[in-house]
Write an enzyme that holds these catalytic residues in place. Structure first.
Site, PDB file in Angstrom:
ATOM      1  N   TRP A 121       4.624   0.738   4.735  1.00 50.65           N
ATOM      2  CA  TRP A 121       5.633   1.166   5.695  1.00 50.65           C
ATOM      3  C   TRP A 121       7.000   1.470   5.086  1.00 50.65           C
ATOM      4  CZ3 TRP A 121       9.176  -2.613   4.990  1.00 50.65           C
ATOM      5  CH2 TRP A 121       8.753  -3.930   4.790  1.00 50.65           C
ATOM      6  N   ASN A 122       7.189   1.190   3.807  1.00 54.85           N
ATOM      7  CA  ASN A 122       8.550   1.330   3.282  1.00 54.85           C
ATOM      8  C   ASN A 122       8.912   2.768   2.904  1.00 54.85           C
ATOM      9  OD1 ASN A 122       6.601   0.910   1.237  1.00 54.85           O
ATOM     10  ND2 ASN A 122       8.181   0.312  -0.227  1.00 54.85           N
TER      11      ASN A 122
ATOM     12  N   LYS B 276      -4.731   6.351   6.726  1.00 56.56           N
ATOM     13  CA  LYS B 276      -4.398   5.276   7.654  1.00 56.56           C
ATOM     14  C   LYS B 276      -2.995   4.793   7.305  1.00 56.56           C
ATOM     15  CE  LYS B 276      -4.120   1.260   8.396  1.00 56.56           C
ATOM     16  NZ  LYS B 276      -2.950   0.448   8.909  1.00 56.56           N
TER      17      LYS B 276
ATOM     18  N   GLU C 224      -1.908   0.099  -5.692  1.00 55.64           N
ATOM     19  CA  GLU C 224      -0.527  -0.123  -6.116  1.00 55.64           C
ATOM     20  C   GLU C 224       0.006  -1.244  -5.241  1.00 55.64           C
ATOM     21  OE1 GLU C 224       3.055  -0.654  -5.970  1.00 55.64           O
ATOM     22  OE2 GLU C 224       3.224   1.283  -4.951  1.00 55.64           O
ATOM     23  N   LEU C 225       0.211  -2.421  -5.863  1.00 55.10           N
ATOM     24  CA  LEU C 225       0.453  -3.634  -5.094  1.00 55.10           C
ATOM     25  C   LEU C 225       1.868  -4.157  -5.322  1.00 55.10           C
ATOM     26  CD1 LEU C 225      -3.056  -5.235  -5.723  1.00 55.10           C
ATOM     27  CD2 LEU C 225      -2.354  -3.635  -3.935  1.00 55.10           C
TER      28      LEU C 225
ATOM     29  N   CYS D 135       8.439  -2.098  -3.625  1.00 54.36           N
ATOM     30  CA  CYS D 135       7.544  -2.844  -4.513  1.00 54.36           C
ATOM     31  C   CYS D 135       8.166  -3.053  -5.878  1.00 54.36           C
ATOM     32  CB  CYS D 135       6.203  -2.121  -4.637  1.00 54.36           C
ATOM     33  SG  CYS D 135       6.355  -0.402  -5.165  1.00 54.36           S
TER      34      CYS D 135
ATOM     35  N   GLU E 157       6.723 -12.525  -3.777  1.00 52.90           N
ATOM     36  CA  GLU E 157       7.403 -11.290  -3.386  1.00 52.90           C
ATOM     37  C   GLU E 157       7.982 -11.458  -1.984  1.00 52.90           C
ATOM     38  OE1 GLU E 157       6.536  -6.552  -3.638  1.00 52.90           O
ATOM     39  OE2 GLU E 157       5.014  -7.772  -2.645  1.00 52.90           O
TER      40      GLU E 157
END
Length: 493
Positions: free
Chosen positions: A151-152, A175, A250-251, A284, A383
């Site tokens: 959402w960022n 999605k 990508e976490l 992130c 985080e």
């Protein structure tokens, strides 16, 4: 209240269940529109449309050069619609219009870049040591790709997936986050205007549980490209592995921003502020751990205090605003919980440390700086994804590396020094997918991006990343007119 539909097979489609969910404007802390609350039936329809498009001559019959032309047209349309798309993102996630406009005016460069690469992927003729065999390789698309975005920065993160994926010849079911779906729906409508066949790009909105999980598990999805939390990424990886699907993940990150005593402290100050307080820390790559060499620790913090006294917090549509709200209620609650837990651990509040009451009623949290932070603490290891900075002193280069690498994450790192040999040593020693020297929070379509350790699998961006959406095929052609040898023995020579 405005209502948006899914986009399936080129058609604006309401959810099968007839259920909707609200989308919040975090600046005003009020719902402003509704999006579909999609379920497995919607996912089935979207994947079927993507599969049909993948196999249709209208898409599969296009040359790579023709796909590149469509991508270039898409880039032009994004430029023409940048203002509208940026405003939708700001309304949904509260990020600054200044930043969203910059992103939307830069995103076309990804489409132009991969448009140029579309017809540059070449196979090879292999010099096999068998005179009677002709062997060559080619690269082919995977099929239907599920793109699940955070959402960022919804459209930037989607572009990193969809531009190379379409250049490679795949089709997509997207999605978006249930907190920020509207810009993705508006963005997806541009593909048909650009000339892409219906069904090449589909969008289904909904939660991770009701929409994301069945999408990942769908047997006709060949690859999952995901940006989000490491917890969700691990669950996706586990589900995909059970069906041998390819993944790009990508976490999260807990990136160190390391300031040495010989650094240009004013430049480092700007880089530190950008790293953690830009986008209210909701990135992130946030430089959420500030490592300060002891000899400049107090001096640098005083400079940081002076900077924070003049920061403008407020309306993200106001060009003078520097920090906007937290994007959604669950994240707002999480940030405040993390701040309270840090206090309980013994960290000391140097600046901020609480919710900010704003006349708009929005979801604001004060930019917060903690000192006396132990690198083993929860604050330093988890985080937060908010405007919360953990300051950790270090003595020398060796200790800086030890602290920086003492995390299960490894997405990015920043180093501030005027000693270039040290800069090269640090860039090699740091366990991070991206290392910035005397800068921070810079990305480009040419530069691979991704993480070490729990920060993900695979990379996005860059020339080689188009092959993450392709698979090689080897073709053997027998030229011999002689009778075959023993049919019960493999031909190895």
């Amino acid at each position: 209240m405005q209502r948006f539909n899914n986009l399936i097979g080129g058609v604006s489609t309401p959810p099968v269940s007839g259920q909707w969910m609200p989308s919040l404007d975090p600046y005003k802390n009020e719902n402003w529109c509704e999006i579909p609350d999609s379920g497995p039936a919607d996912v089935d329809k979207a994947v079927a449309a993507a599969r049909q498009a993948f196999e249709s001559p209208a898409w599969a019959g296009l040359s790579a050069t023709a796909r590149g032309a469509l991508l270039r047209r898409m880039g032009d349309l994004i430029t023409e619609n940048a203002q509208r798309l940026a405003e939708l993102e700001v309304r949904d996630n509260g990020k600054l219009l200044n930043e969203m406009l910059l992103q939307l005016r830069t995103i076309p460069q990804w489409f132009y870049y991969y448009a140029g690469l579309a017809d540059k992927v070449e196979g090879a003729v292999l010099p096999i040591d068998k005179a009677d065999q002709f062997v060559y390789t080619s690269w082919e698309p995977l099929g239907v790709v599920a793109a699940i975005t955070a959402w960022n920065s919804p459209l930037l993160l989607l572009t990193w997936k969809i531009a190379p994926g379409l250049a490679a010849g795949n089709t997509f079911v997207v999605k978006p986050s249930e907190f920020t779906s509207t810009s993705t729906l508006a963005f997806a409508e541009l593909f048909e205007q650009a000339g892409f066949p219906p069904g090449v790009v589909n969008v289904v909105c909904g939660t991770g549980q009701r929409t994301g999980a069945p999408l990942v598990a769908h047997p006709d999805v060949a690859k999952v490209a995901f940006t989000g939390s490491d917890g969700a990424g691990k669950a996706i990886n586990q589900a995909a592995a059970g069906m041998l699907k390819k993944v790009t993940l990508e976490l999260g990150g807990k990136s160190p921003n390391i300031v040495f005593a010989d650094a240009d402290l004013d430049a480092a100050l700007a880089g530190v502020a950008s790293g953690i307080f830009a986008a209210a820390g909701q990135t992130c790559i946030a430089g959420s751990r500030l490592l300060l060499q002891r000899s400049v620790h107090d001096q640098f913090l005083e400079k940081l205090r002076n900077m924070m006294q003049g920061v403008r917090i407020g309306d993200p549509f106001d060009p003078e605003t520097q920090i906007g709200p937290i994007a959604n209620r669950p994240q707002y609650d999480k940030v405040l919980t993390c701040i309270n837990e840090a206090r309980e651990e013994g960290a000391e509040v140097f600046w901020g440390g609480k919710a900010l009451e704003h006349p708009s009623g929005g979801l604001f949290v004060e930019p917060t700086i903690f000192t006396a932070v132990d690198n083993a603490s929860v604050l330093a290891q988890r985080e937060v994804f908010g405007p919360v900075l953990a300051v950790i002193p270090f003595e020398d280069e060796a200790e800086a590396v030890q602290i920086a690498n003492g995390s299960r994450y490894g997405l990015a790192a920043g180093v501030w020094t005027q000693d270039m040999p040290r800069a090269f040593r640090m860039s090699k020693a740091l366990q991070a997918g991206t290392v910035w020297i005397n800068t921070y929070r810079a990305v480009n379509f040419m530069a691979p991006f991704g993480g070490y350790k729990d920060s993900g699998l695979g990379r996005e961006n860059g020339q080689e990343m188009i092959k993450a959406y392709l698979q090689p095929k080897t073709v053997w052609i027998n030229n011999s007119t002689q009778p075959p040898g023993n049919p019960f023995v493999m031909r190895l020579n």
